[in-house]
Design an enzyme around this catalytic site. Structure first.
Site, PDB file in Angstrom:
ATOM      1  N   SER A  95       0.852  -1.191   0.000  1.00  0.00           N
ATOM      2  CA  SER A  95       0.000   0.000   0.000  1.00  0.00           C
ATOM      3  C   SER A  95       0.882   1.233   0.000  1.00  0.00           C
ATOM      4  CB  SER A  95      -0.887   0.020   1.241  1.00  0.00           C
ATOM      5  OG  SER A  95      -1.401   1.328   1.403  1.00  0.00           O
ATOM      6  N   HIS A 123      -1.057  -1.318  -4.411  1.00  0.00           N
ATOM      7  CA  HIS A 123      -2.324  -0.989  -3.752  1.00  0.00           C
ATOM      8  C   HIS A 123      -2.397   0.521  -3.555  1.00  0.00           C
ATOM      9  CE1 HIS A 123      -5.904  -1.915  -1.351  1.00  0.00           C
ATOM     10  NE2 HIS A 123      -5.489  -0.997  -0.492  1.00  0.00           N
ATOM     11  N   ASP A 129      -4.578   3.643  -2.257  1.00  0.00           N
ATOM     12  CA  ASP A 129      -5.659   4.016  -1.335  1.00  0.00           C
ATOM     13  C   ASP A 129      -6.167   5.424  -1.607  1.00  0.00           C
ATOM     14  OD1 ASP A 129      -5.963   1.740   0.484  1.00  0.00           O
ATOM     15  OD2 ASP A 129      -3.882   2.167   1.036  1.00  0.00           O
ATOM     16  N   MET A 178      -8.741   8.266  -0.465  1.00  0.00           N
ATOM     17  CA  MET A 178      -9.552   8.704   0.686  1.00  0.00           C
ATOM     18  C   MET A 178     -10.030  10.134   0.466  1.00  0.00           C
ATOM     19  SD  MET A 178      -7.300   7.192   3.811  1.00  0.00           S
ATOM     20  CE  MET A 178      -6.570   5.552   3.745  1.00  0.00           C
ATOM     21  N   HIS A 192      -8.216   1.189  -4.360  1.00  0.00           N
ATOM     22  CA  HIS A 192      -9.141   0.970  -3.247  1.00  0.00           C
ATOM     23  C   HIS A 192      -9.826   2.303  -2.967  1.00  0.00           C
ATOM     24  CE1 HIS A 192      -9.495   0.043   1.372  1.00  0.00           C
ATOM     25  NE2 HIS A 192     -10.667   0.221   0.790  1.00  0.00           N
ATOM     26  N   MET A 243     -12.051   4.702  -1.080  1.00  0.00           N
ATOM     27  CA  MET A 243     -12.711   5.014   0.192  1.00  0.00           C
ATOM     28  C   MET A 243     -13.313   6.396   0.011  1.00  0.00           C
ATOM     29  SD  MET A 243      -9.718   3.453   2.599  1.00  0.00           S
ATOM     30  CE  MET A 243      -8.542   3.519   1.246  1.00  0.00           C
ATOM     31  N   MET A 262     -11.431  -5.719   5.001  1.00  0.00           N
ATOM     32  CA  MET A 262     -10.647  -4.804   5.824  1.00  0.00           C
ATOM     33  C   MET A 262     -10.419  -5.446   7.194  1.00  0.00           C
ATOM     34  SD  MET A 262     -10.111  -2.208   3.910  1.00  0.00           S
ATOM     35  CE  MET A 262      -9.189  -1.302   5.161  1.00  0.00           C
ATOM     36  N   ASP A 296      -6.586  -6.400   3.958  1.00  0.00           N
ATOM     37  CA  ASP A 296      -5.989  -5.057   4.019  1.00  0.00           C
ATOM     38  C   ASP A 296      -6.059  -4.516   5.442  1.00  0.00           C
ATOM     39  OD1 ASP A 296      -5.111  -2.481   3.538  1.00  0.00           O
ATOM     40  OD2 ASP A 296      -6.779  -1.912   2.238  1.00  0.00           O
ATOM     41  N   GLY A 354      -2.946  -3.987   8.829  1.00  0.00           N
ATOM     42  CA  GLY A 354      -2.205  -4.657   9.901  1.00  0.00           C
ATOM     43  C   GLY A 354      -1.551  -5.961   9.494  1.00  0.00           C
TER      44      GLY A 354
HETATM   45  C1  DX5 Z   1      -6.372   1.713   5.312  1.00  0.00           C
HETATM   46  C2  DX5 Z   1      -5.851   1.350   3.947  1.00  0.00           C
HETATM   47  C3  DX5 Z   1      -4.744   0.384   3.949  1.00  0.00           C
HETATM   48  C4  DX5 Z   1      -3.498   0.829   4.681  1.00  0.00           C
HETATM   49  C5  DX5 Z   1      -2.876  -0.396   5.264  1.00  0.00           C
HETATM   50  O1  DX5 Z   1      -7.573   2.385   5.187  1.00  0.00           O
HETATM   51  O2  DX5 Z   1      -6.894   0.809   3.146  1.00  0.00           O
HETATM   52  O3  DX5 Z   1      -4.424  -0.033   2.618  1.00  0.00           O
HETATM   53  O4  DX5 Z   1      -2.555   1.472   3.867  1.00  0.00           O
HETATM   54  O5  DX5 Z   1      -1.779  -0.011   6.014  1.00  0.00           O
HETATM   55  P1  DX5 Z   1      -1.052  -0.999   7.034  1.00  0.00           P
HETATM   56  O6  DX5 Z   1      -0.549  -2.167   6.218  1.00  0.00           O
HETATM   57  O7  DX5 Z   1       0.019  -0.163   7.604  1.00  0.00           O
HETATM   58  O8  DX5 Z   1      -2.099  -1.439   8.016  1.00  0.00           O
HETATM   59 ZN    ZN Z   2      -6.401  -0.122   1.179  1.00  0.00          ZN
END
Ligand code: DX5
Ligand code: ZN
Length: 230
Positions: free
Chosen positions: A10, A35, A37, A39, A69, A71, A140, A178, A180
């Site tokens: 990501s 990946h 993200d 937002m 992805h 959001m 998630m 996705d 942690g």
């Molecule tokens: C969170 C994102 C993830 C995030 C994951 O909303 O969708 O893709 O970057 O980051 P880590 O791997 O650090 O949890």
């Molecule tokens: Zn993501």
């Protein structure tokens, strides 16, 4: 393709001031897909990157699949822009679309692969009547909005349930996780049924920032762990 395990860094945790170089380095270190993200400070409480940055990565020479992805809410207006920008997968949260089936059809009709994203408290039943329109199911394992959060353990049970639904369908749907994901939990995530592994902080936080090979070891270790599942 659907049996292959994919590592998806990501870029949320990358150094945005050197994004093209960062993406080149993770791909050269063995990552499979990027990946991405998106937002909007509305659906989630953070603001990141849009189609211009996706297009810039393509212009920079990135040929690997880009896994967008979303959001954002609403979703439909921005989808054609990501198609034009070179997205490979476009996934969205069902709560962010008034018409989930229509949004899935829109993504595929424009030539991209489509996926649904399930927040930790979102039931898997959203996929029941649209399985034939899915290329990806993304679970998630944190609440969306930020990198660096801890994996929510109940996601393992949810992964097993999603895996059973996908296997029962007989369709080539990827199961992505996705949030942690780390070297020390990726094996149990694999064993619960995931085949596509997003990792942000675990990958981009690895090694010395000046070492061009700094991502080799963490990605190789993740693959070794996944391989233990047999
Ligand atoms: C969170 C994102 C993830 C995030 C994951 O909303 O969708 O893709 O970057 O980051 P880590 O791997 O650090 O949890
Ligand atoms: Zn993501």
């Amino acid at each position: 393709m659907s049996n292959q395990n994919l590592i998806a860094p990501s870029i949320l945790s990358a150094d945005f001031a050197r994004l093209g170089e960062e993406v080149n380095h993770v791909l050269a270190s063995g990552a499979d897909i990027v990946h991405f993200d998106v937002m909007d400070n509305h659906y989630v409480p953070n603001l990141t990157i849009g189609p211009l940055v996706c297009k810039a990565l393509r212009k920079h020479g990135v040929t690997a699949p880009i896994d967008v992805h979303l959001m954002v809410k609403p979703v439909d207006r921005i989808i054609p822009d990501f198609v034009d920008a070179g997205a490979t997968y476009i996934t969205f949260h069902p709560e962010a679309s008034e018409h989930v089936d229509r949004t899935l059809q829109l993504i595929r009709s424009l030539g991209c692969k489509a996926g649904l994203v399930f927040n930790p408290a979102t039931p898997l039943s959203y996929m029941d009547y649209v399985m034939d329109k899915l290329d990806m199911v993304l679970l998630m394992s944190v609440n969306p909005g930020f990198g660096g959060q801890a994996f929510i353990p109940s996601t393992l049970k949810k992964l097993r349930e999603a895996r059973a639904r996908i296997d029962e369908s007989g369709l080539p749907i990827r199961l992505e996780i996705d949030g942690g994901v780390k070297v020390d939990n990726i094996l149990e995530i694999k064993q619960a049924g995931a085949d596509t592994f997003v990792a942000g902080s675990a990958i981009f936080g690895a090694g010395q920032s000046t070492d061009p090979n700094r991502y080799d070891s963490v990605i190789a270790t993740m693959r070794d762990e996944i391989a233990k599942a047999g």
